[in-house]
Design an enzyme around this catalytic site. Structure first.
Site, short mmCIF file in Angstrom:
data_model
loop_
_atom_site.label_atom_id
_atom_site.label_comp_id
_atom_site.label_asym_id
_atom_site.label_seq_id
_atom_site.Cartn_x
_atom_site.Cartn_y
_atom_site.Cartn_z
N LEU A 351 0.82 -1.21 0.00
CA LEU A 351 0.00 0.00 0.00
C LEU A 351 0.86 1.27 0.00
CD1 LEU A 351 -2.79 -0.90 2.62
CD2 LEU A 351 -2.57 -1.62 0.25
N CYS A 352 0.32 2.31 -0.61
CA CYS A 352 1.03 3.58 -0.65
C CYS A 352 0.79 4.37 0.63
CB CYS A 352 0.57 4.40 -1.84
SG CYS A 352 1.41 3.91 -3.33
N THR A 353 1.22 3.81 1.74
CA THR A 353 1.17 4.52 3.02
C THR A 353 2.24 3.94 3.93
OG1 THR A 353 -0.05 4.73 5.10
CG2 THR A 353 -0.80 3.02 3.61
#
Ligand SMILES: *Cc1c(COP(=O)(O)O)cnc(C)c1O
Length: 401
Positions: A351-353
Site C-alpha cells: 500500500l502507498c502509506t
C-alpha cells in the site's frame, strides 16, 4: 513460535509444509488456521477450569464460517454481536438456546431476528425493552433476555477496557435495578446477567479480581431480578502473548477462583449456569497470516522486504488496531526457518502509506522475492478486522486446516 513445528527448514501448518500449503491455497496472501491447535486450546481450558463453567466463543474474534462451525461443535455456546454474525452461528449449527447477542447498537430489525431465532439477548439499553416487548407480542414468543451490566469497576491491566467508568456498553450498574423492573413489567423472559470488563489481559490476578467483583455485583443485582438467574456470563478478556517479554496467561489461579465461584453459586444462585466468553484466547494463536515477498529494496542502508500482503488484510499486525506504541508481531520467513544468515529488515506491504508495516527493523533470515513471510498470533482480529477495500487490492483467502 513453538506451536508450529519446523521440518527441513519449513514451517508446518496443520502438518503441511508452508510451500506446499501455499501451492494448495493457490495464491498469497492467505490466513491459515490450525484445527488441532483450536482443539488443544479448548482441551486446555476444559482441563484448567471447573467442568460446570460453560465456554462460549465470541465469534467477532474470527467469524470465518468453517472455523465457527468447528468451534460450535466443541464449545458450549456462541456469542454474536450482529445479525450478520447470528446468521453465521445459526448456519454453523449452534444451538439457538446457547447463542447470546451483545452490542451497544442493536437495530429493531436485529432484535426481531434475535427473538425469532430464540437466542438470548443481552439488553444494553432501556430503549431495547419496549422494542423487545413489541416484537415478542408480534411473534408470540417471549424475548429471552439478560442484562449487560456496565460494572462500577475496571479490568486492571487490560489491553482494551470495555467496562467501568462511562461506557457505551451495557447499563450502568446503578441503573440496573430500574431496568430489571421494566423488563419484568414488559413480560420479557429474564435469564441473567452479562458482565464484560475488557480484552487482552495477561495477568491472571486481574482477571480473578474482575470475576470476583462481577460475581459479587451479580449477587447484589439478582435481588432486583424479576426471575431467578439462570445464566451468569462473567466475561473473559483472556489475553495471548504478542510481544517480546509477554508471558502466557496462567490459567491455574483463574480455574481455582472459578471453582470457588461455582461453589458459591450453588447456594446463592442455585439455577445459574456460569459462562465465560472468549474470542482471542481460543483462536489467536492457532492462526498465521502468510504473504509472499515481491521485492527487496535497500534504501539508504535499510532493507525493505515488500510483500503482497499488509495492513489491508492485517490491520492488527500493522499496529493500527488499538496499539498505542507500535510493536512487532512475531514474524518469520516460513520457508527459511533454518537459515543462519540474518539481517535487519522491515517487512512492508504494497500500500502507498507508511502505515503499511508488518515488521519494523526486525532480525530476519536474509530473504527476497518468492519467499513466504509469516505473521504469527494472527488467528484473531485479522481478516474481518481489516480494511480490505483500502487501495483496491484483492481480498485475502482464509483456510482451516
Ligand atoms: C470482543 C468481545 C469479546 C471477545 O473478546 P476477546 O478479547 O477476543 O476474548 C467477548 N465478549 C464481548 C462482549 C466482546 O465485546
Amino acid at each position: 513460535m513453538t506451536q508450529f513445528p519446523v521440518k527441513d527448514g519449513e514451517l508446518l501448518i496443520g502438518g503441511i509444509s508452508l510451500s506446499q500449503l501455499a501451492a494448495r491455497v493457490g495464491r498469497t496472501p492467505f490466513y491459515a488456521y490450525d484445527r488441532q491447535l483450536l482443539n488443544q486450546r479448548i482441551d486446555a481450558l476444559r482441563a484448567a477450569l471447573p467442568p460446570q463453567v460453560k465456554l462460549h466463543y465470541a465469534m467477532k474474534a474470527n467469524p470465518m464460517p468453517a472455523l465457527v462451525c468447528h468451534m460450535a461443535s466443541r464449545v458450549d455456546g456462541i456469542d454474536v454481536a450482529s445479525a450478520g454474525e447470528l446468521k453465521v452461528a445459526l448456519d454453523a449449527g449452534a444451538n439457538p438456546r446457547e447463542i447470546s447477542f451483545a452490542g451497544p447498537g442493536k437495530t429493531d430489525a436485529e432484535l426481531r431476528q434475535a427473538v425469532a431465532a430464540g437466542i438470548l439477548i443481552n439488553v444494553e439499553s432501556f430503549r431495547e425493552v419496549p422494542v423487545l416487548a413489541t416484537v415478542s407480542q408480534a411473534l408470540g414468543l417471549p424475548a429471552r433476555v439478560a442484562v449487560r451490566v456496565n460494572p462500577d469497576f475496571e479490568l486492571k491491566s487490560s489491553g482494551m477496557k470495555m467496562g467501568g467508568g462511562p461506557k457505551q456498553f451495557g447499563v450502568d450498574a446503578e441503573h440496573v435495578p430500574e431496568l430489571l423492573g421494566q423488563i419484568g413489567a414488559a413480560g420479557l423472559a429474564f435469564e441473567g446477567f452479562h458482565l464484560f470488563a475488557g480484552s487482552q489481559n495477561l495477568k491472571a490476578e486481574s482477571i480473578v479480581e474482575a470475576q470476583q467483583k462481577s460475581f459479587a455485583l451479580a449477587l447484589k443485582l439478582a435481588e432486583f431480578a424479576p426471575a431467578p438467574v439462570r445464566f451468569l456470563n462473567l466475561g473473559g478478556g483472556f489475553g495471548i502473548p504478542y510481544f517480546p517479554g509477554e508471558q502466557c496467561l496462567d490459567l491455574g489461579p483463574i480455574g481455582s477462583n472459578l471453582a470457588d465461584i461455582v461453589g458459591q453459586a450453588a447456594t446463592k444462585l442455585p439455577e445459574a449456569e456460569i459462562v465465560i466468553e472468549l474470542g482471542r484466547y481460543f483462536v489467536g494463536e492457532a492462526g498465521v497470516y502468510v504473504c509472499r515477498i515481491l521485492d527487496r529494496k535497500v534504501s539508504r542502508e535499510h532493507t525493505y522486504l515488500v510483500a503482497d500482503g499488509g495492513l489491508h488484510h492485517h490491520l492488527s499486525a500493522s499496529g493500527n488496531f488499538g496499539q498505542v506504541i507500535r510493536k512487532n508481531y512475531p514474524v518469520a520467513i516460513g520457508n527459511r526457518m533454518d537459515a543462519t544468515e540474518t539481517e535487519s529488515a522491515s517487512l512492508v506491504g504494497p500500500l502507498c502509506t507508511p502505515l503499511d508495516l508488518l515488521a519494523d527493523r526486525m532480525t530476519l533470515p536474509k530473504a527476497g522475492p518468492g519467499d513466504l513471510a509469516v505473521v504469527f498470533q494472527s488467528g484473531a482480529y485479522g481478516a474481518s478486522a481489516s480494511p480490505q477495500g483500502f487501495l483496491g487490492h484483492p481480498a485475502v483467502t482464509e483456510v482451516l486446516i
